[in-house]
Design a protein around this motif. Structure first.
Motif, PDB file in Angstrom:
ATOM      1  N   VAL A  19       0.918  -1.125   0.040  1.00 53.25           N
ATOM      2  CA  VAL A  19       0.013   0.041   0.146  1.00 53.25           C
ATOM      3  C   VAL A  19       0.919   1.106  -0.075  1.00 53.25           C
ATOM      4  CG1 VAL A  19      -1.917   1.213   1.180  1.00 53.25           C
ATOM      5  CG2 VAL A  19      -1.776  -1.212   1.241  1.00 53.25           C
ATOM      6  N   VAL A  20       0.612   2.100  -0.931  1.00 54.38           N
ATOM      7  CA  VAL A  20       1.289   3.532  -1.010  1.00 54.38           C
ATOM      8  C   VAL A  20       0.185   4.564  -0.910  1.00 54.38           C
ATOM      9  CG1 VAL A  20       3.117   4.840  -2.264  1.00 54.38           C
ATOM     10  CG2 VAL A  20       3.036   2.350  -2.320  1.00 54.38           C
ATOM     11  N   SER A  21       0.365   5.231  -0.018  1.00 52.27           N
ATOM     12  CA  SER A  21      -1.132   6.151   0.265  1.00 52.27           C
ATOM     13  C   SER A  21      -0.550   7.206   1.337  1.00 52.27           C
ATOM     14  CB  SER A  21      -2.052   5.403   0.905  1.00 52.27           C
ATOM     15  OG  SER A  21      -3.197   5.998   1.089  1.00 52.27           O
ATOM     16  N   PRO A  22      -1.536   8.257   1.594  1.00 51.09           N
ATOM     17  CA  PRO A  22      -1.439   9.128   2.569  1.00 51.09           C
ATOM     18  C   PRO A  22      -1.646   8.323   3.892  1.00 51.09           C
ATOM     19  CG  PRO A  22      -2.383  10.339   0.766  1.00 51.09           C
ATOM     20  CD  PRO A  22      -2.188   8.848   0.346  1.00 51.09           C
ATOM     21  N   GLY A  23      -0.938   8.845   4.913  1.00 58.16           N
ATOM     22  CA  GLY A  23      -1.562   7.926   6.184  1.00 58.16           C
ATOM     23  C   GLY A  23      -3.025   8.095   6.500  1.00 58.16           C
ATOM     24  N   ILE A  24      -3.617   7.055   6.718  1.00 59.04           N
ATOM     25  CA  ILE A  24      -5.181   6.670   7.066  1.00 59.04           C
ATOM     26  C   ILE A  24      -5.152   6.159   8.310  1.00 59.04           C
ATOM     27  CG2 ILE A  24      -5.924   7.432   4.790  1.00 59.04           C
ATOM     28  CD1 ILE A  24      -5.992   4.134   4.203  1.00 59.04           C
ATOM     29  N   ASP A  25      -4.213   5.494   8.864  1.00 55.48           N
ATOM     30  CA  ASP A  25      -4.439   4.893  10.093  1.00 55.48           C
ATOM     31  C   ASP A  25      -4.882   5.791  11.380  1.00 55.48           C
ATOM     32  OD1 ASP A  25      -1.828   1.973   9.909  1.00 55.48           O
ATOM     33  OD2 ASP A  25      -3.891   2.457   9.141  1.00 55.48           O
ATOM     34  N   SER A  26      -5.721   5.505  11.913  1.00 59.61           N
ATOM     35  CA  SER A  26      -6.140   6.502  12.928  1.00 59.61           C
ATOM     36  C   SER A  26      -6.654   5.884  14.325  1.00 59.61           C
ATOM     37  CB  SER A  26      -7.166   7.549  12.542  1.00 59.61           C
ATOM     38  OG  SER A  26      -8.397   6.735  12.336  1.00 59.61           O
ATOM     39  N   SER A  27      -6.503   4.621  14.325  1.00 61.55           N
ATOM     40  CA  SER A  27      -7.087   3.991  15.583  1.00 61.55           C
ATOM     41  C   SER A  27      -6.150   2.878  15.887  1.00 61.55           C
ATOM     42  CB  SER A  27      -8.741   3.460  15.427  1.00 61.55           C
ATOM     43  OG  SER A  27      -8.630   2.522  14.291  1.00 61.55           O
ATOM     44  N   LEU A  28      -6.001   2.292  17.122  1.00 63.43           N
ATOM     45  CA  LEU A  28      -5.221   1.156  17.435  1.00 63.43           C
ATOM     46  C   LEU A  28      -5.763   0.000  17.011  1.00 63.43           C
ATOM     47  CD1 LEU A  28      -2.926   1.153  19.546  1.00 63.43           C
ATOM     48  CD2 LEU A  28      -4.458  -0.054  21.165  1.00 63.43           C
ATOM     49  N   HIS A  29      -5.075  -0.743  16.224  1.00 62.01           N
ATOM     50  CA  HIS A  29      -5.492  -2.199  15.627  1.00 62.01           C
ATOM     51  C   HIS A  29      -4.393  -3.031  15.562  1.00 62.01           C
ATOM     52  CE1 HIS A  29      -3.557   0.324  12.430  1.00 62.01           C
ATOM     53  NE2 HIS A  29      -3.342  -0.702  11.930  1.00 62.01           N
ATOM     54  N   THR A  30      -4.717  -4.355  15.108  1.00 70.09           N
ATOM     55  CA  THR A  30      -3.691  -5.300  15.006  1.00 70.09           C
ATOM     56  C   THR A  30      -3.839  -6.012  13.467  1.00 70.09           C
ATOM     57  OG1 THR A  30      -5.205  -7.116  15.909  1.00 70.09           O
ATOM     58  CG2 THR A  30      -3.821  -5.799  17.518  1.00 70.09           C
ATOM     59  N   HIS A  31      -2.935  -6.591  13.115  1.00 70.78           N
ATOM     60  CA  HIS A  31      -3.229  -7.435  11.841  1.00 70.78           C
ATOM     61  C   HIS A  31      -2.636  -8.825  12.219  1.00 70.78           C
ATOM     62  CE1 HIS A  31      -3.032  -3.612   9.694  1.00 70.78           C
ATOM     63  NE2 HIS A  31      -1.972  -3.293  10.177  1.00 70.78           N
ATOM     64  N   PHE A  32      -2.864  -9.763  11.357  1.00 67.15           N
ATOM     65  CA  PHE A  32      -2.269 -11.100  11.543  1.00 67.15           C
ATOM     66  C   PHE A  32      -1.171 -11.200  10.514  1.00 67.15           C
ATOM     67  CE2 PHE A  32      -4.842 -12.908   8.077  1.00 67.15           C
ATOM     68  CZ  PHE A  32      -6.130 -12.378   8.362  1.00 67.15           C
ATOM     69  N   PRO A  43       9.347  11.581   8.665  1.00 62.19           N
ATOM     70  CA  PRO A  43       9.179  10.355   9.527  1.00 62.19           C
ATOM     71  C   PRO A  43       7.662  10.465  10.061  1.00 62.19           C
ATOM     72  CG  PRO A  43      11.028  12.020  10.415  1.00 62.19           C
ATOM     73  CD  PRO A  43      10.578  12.590   9.170  1.00 62.19           C
ATOM     74  N   PHE A  44       6.965   9.583  10.657  1.00 67.23           N
ATOM     75  CA  PHE A  44       5.523   9.469  11.138  1.00 67.23           C
ATOM     76  C   PHE A  44       5.827   9.161  12.543  1.00 67.23           C
ATOM     77  CE2 PHE A  44       6.917   5.386   9.468  1.00 67.23           C
ATOM     78  CZ  PHE A  44       6.566   4.526  10.449  1.00 67.23           C
ATOM     79  N   SER A  72       0.639   9.794  10.551  1.00 68.07           N
ATOM     80  CA  SER A  72       1.725  10.458   9.368  1.00 68.07           C
ATOM     81  C   SER A  72       1.244  11.816   9.406  1.00 68.07           C
ATOM     82  CB  SER A  72       1.539   9.650   8.166  1.00 68.07           C
ATOM     83  OG  SER A  72       0.443   9.974   7.576  1.00 68.07           O
ATOM     84  N   ASP A  73       0.228  12.364   9.891  1.00 67.70           N
ATOM     85  CA  ASP A  73      -0.105  13.963   9.516  1.00 67.70           C
ATOM     86  C   ASP A  73      -0.191  14.047   8.135  1.00 67.70           C
ATOM     87  OD1 ASP A  73      -0.842  16.573  10.200  1.00 67.70           O
ATOM     88  OD2 ASP A  73       1.285  17.147  10.099  1.00 67.70           O
ATOM     89  N   GLY A  74      -0.946  13.039   7.393  1.00 67.33           N
ATOM     90  CA  GLY A  74      -1.022  13.155   5.926  1.00 67.33           C
ATOM     91  C   GLY A  74      -0.222  12.817   5.092  1.00 67.33           C
ATOM     92  N   GLY A  75       1.232  12.587   5.460  1.00 63.72           N
ATOM     93  CA  GLY A  75       2.205  12.341   4.581  1.00 63.72           C
ATOM     94  C   GLY A  75       1.939  10.987   4.015  1.00 63.72           C
ATOM     95  N   MET A  76       2.760  10.565   2.720  1.00 62.89           N
ATOM     96  CA  MET A  76       2.680   9.474   2.177  1.00 62.89           C
ATOM     97  C   MET A  76       3.479   8.457   3.104  1.00 62.89           C
ATOM     98  SD  MET A  76       1.003   9.931  -0.603  1.00 62.89           S
ATOM     99  CE  MET A  76       1.669   8.420  -1.637  1.00 62.89           C
ATOM    100  N   LEU A  77       2.879   7.416   3.183  1.00 64.03           N
ATOM    101  CA  LEU A  77       3.552   6.143   3.784  1.00 64.03           C
ATOM    102  C   LEU A  77       3.519   5.117   2.786  1.00 64.03           C
ATOM    103  CD1 LEU A  77       1.664   6.210   7.169  1.00 64.03           C
ATOM    104  CD2 LEU A  77       3.971   6.956   6.561  1.00 64.03           C
ATOM    105  N   ALA A  78       4.493   4.004   2.811  1.00 64.52           N
ATOM    106  CA  ALA A  78       4.192   2.832   2.049  1.00 64.52           C
ATOM    107  C   ALA A  78       4.420   1.657   3.155  1.00 64.52           C
ATOM    108  CB  ALA A  78       5.727   2.574   1.495  1.00 64.52           C
ATOM    109  N   HIS A  79       3.529   0.717   2.855  1.00 64.56           N
ATOM    110  CA  HIS A  79       3.299  -0.497   3.958  1.00 64.56           C
ATOM    111  C   HIS A  79       3.386  -1.676   3.111  1.00 64.56           C
ATOM    112  CE1 HIS A  79       1.216   2.203   6.777  1.00 64.56           C
ATOM    113  NE2 HIS A  79       0.495   2.794   5.796  1.00 64.56           N
ATOM    114  N   LEU A  80       4.124  -2.677   3.315  1.00 70.88           N
ATOM    115  CA  LEU A  80       4.263  -3.975   3.071  1.00 70.88           C
ATOM    116  C   LEU A  80       3.472  -4.785   4.232  1.00 70.88           C
ATOM    117  CD1 LEU A  80       4.886  -5.724   0.731  1.00 70.88           C
ATOM    118  CD2 LEU A  80       7.316  -5.963   1.901  1.00 70.88           C
ATOM    119  N   PHE A  81       2.731  -5.786   3.796  1.00 73.80           N
ATOM    120  CA  PHE A  81       2.080  -6.868   4.650  1.00 73.80           C
ATOM    121  C   PHE A  81       2.373  -7.824   4.119  1.00 73.80           C
ATOM    122  CE2 PHE A  81      -0.774  -3.072   4.567  1.00 73.80           C
ATOM    123  CZ  PHE A  81      -0.898  -2.787   6.162  1.00 73.80           C
ATOM    124  N   LEU A  82       2.920  -9.024   5.103  1.00 74.16           N
ATOM    125  CA  LEU A  82       3.470 -10.297   4.732  1.00 74.16           C
ATOM    126  C   LEU A  82       2.881 -11.251   5.534  1.00 74.16           C
ATOM    127  CD1 LEU A  82       7.154  -9.332   4.005  1.00 74.16           C
ATOM    128  CD2 LEU A  82       5.639  -9.829   2.116  1.00 74.16           C
TER     129      LEU A  82
END
Length: 257
Positions: A19-32, A43-44, A72-82
């Motif tokens: 995922v390459v996107s402006p930061g949209i995470d806004s709540s505490l969450h988990t992934h598997f 930085p974020f 990220s205060d709207g800054g661009m983030l890259a995420h890799l989920f594996l």
């Protein structure tokens, strides 16, 4: 919550996502899945519990099932989920992940930032995934090292889009007992068969959305019980509601790489 000011991109495989996107995470969450995150512009901030202090970082890795919150205060983030064996064995969350300082990764990050991600296609996204994965998990395996019986099962799941796939039917296909097959599947892929089939259904749901279906139709077409089930699964995997898909350009590949 700050909404993205420009569209993001989502590249989805079975068992992985970029995922390459402006930061949209806004709540505490988990992934598997194992999540690797890098701030492309700056930085974020991140915290691991609601009552913890925020930590500023440029690169972070979040172990499966570890709660986290990103700003990220709207800054661009890259995420890799594996989702993979190495991800399952990951040592723990690291808020100052070393991959961000590696020369190979710096070249990748500069390219992503310079191109603003708009020119990325699926082949380019796969190249980024492979380099990033090699930087973060240098001993990770690729499909060429998977057991041929598991490769056959993965091909069958892909061809059927996950429909009517069960441990029993797949075990019969590859001439193993069901218990031996499900053990080998988890050992080789890092996921239980049921978890992998969830990833498969999510890929199909994203594909349906990309082809113009509404969320409810996409949920039913991909084998989820209802929209709520799809939404819970997507949020668990990606950390955001599936409504964010409408703000993203989407590319997907139906097989595993």
């Amino acid at each position: 919550m700050k909404l993205p000011q420009q569209p993001g991109r989502l590249f989805l495989w079975r068992g992985a996502a970029l995922v390459v996107s402006p930061g949209i995470d806004s709540s505490l969450h988990t992934h598997f899945a194992l999540q690797l995150t890098y701030g492309l512009e700056r930085p974020f901030r991140v915290r691991l519990q609601a009552d913890h202090d925020w930590t500023e970082t440029r690169s972070a890795s979040f172990a499966p099932h570890d709660a986290h919150q990103i700003d990220s205060d709207g800054g661009m983030l890259a995420h890799l989920f594996l989702e993979m064996p190495e991800a399952v064995k990951w040592g723990g969350t690291d808020l100052q992940a070393a991959f961000g300082a590696l020369p190979e990764f710096q070249v990748l990050a500069a390219s992503l930032a310079d191109n603003r991600h708009q020119s990325l296609d699926m082949a380019a996204a796969l190249h980024i995934r492979q380099i990033w994965q090699a930087c973060a998990l240098p001993n990770s395996q690729n499909n060429s090292s998977l057991d041929s019986r598991i490769l056959s099962a993965l091909d069958a799941i892909s061809a059927s889009h996950g429909a009517d796939c069960s441990g029993e039917s797949l075990a019969t296909l590859v001439h193993l007992s069901e218990s031996r097959f499900t053990h080998l599947f988890r050992q080789q892929t890092g996921m239980s068969l049921s978890r992998y089939l969830l990833w498969s259904r999510m890929v199909d749901a994203v594909a349906a959305v990309a082809q113009g279906n509404n969320m409810t139709a996409a949920a039913h077409a991909s084998g989820f019980a209802d929209l709520a089930h799809m939404s819970r699964t997507f949020r668990s995997m990606m950390g955001v509601a599936p409504s964010e898909l409408h703000r993203m350009a989407i590319a997907f590949k139906q097989d595993v790489i």
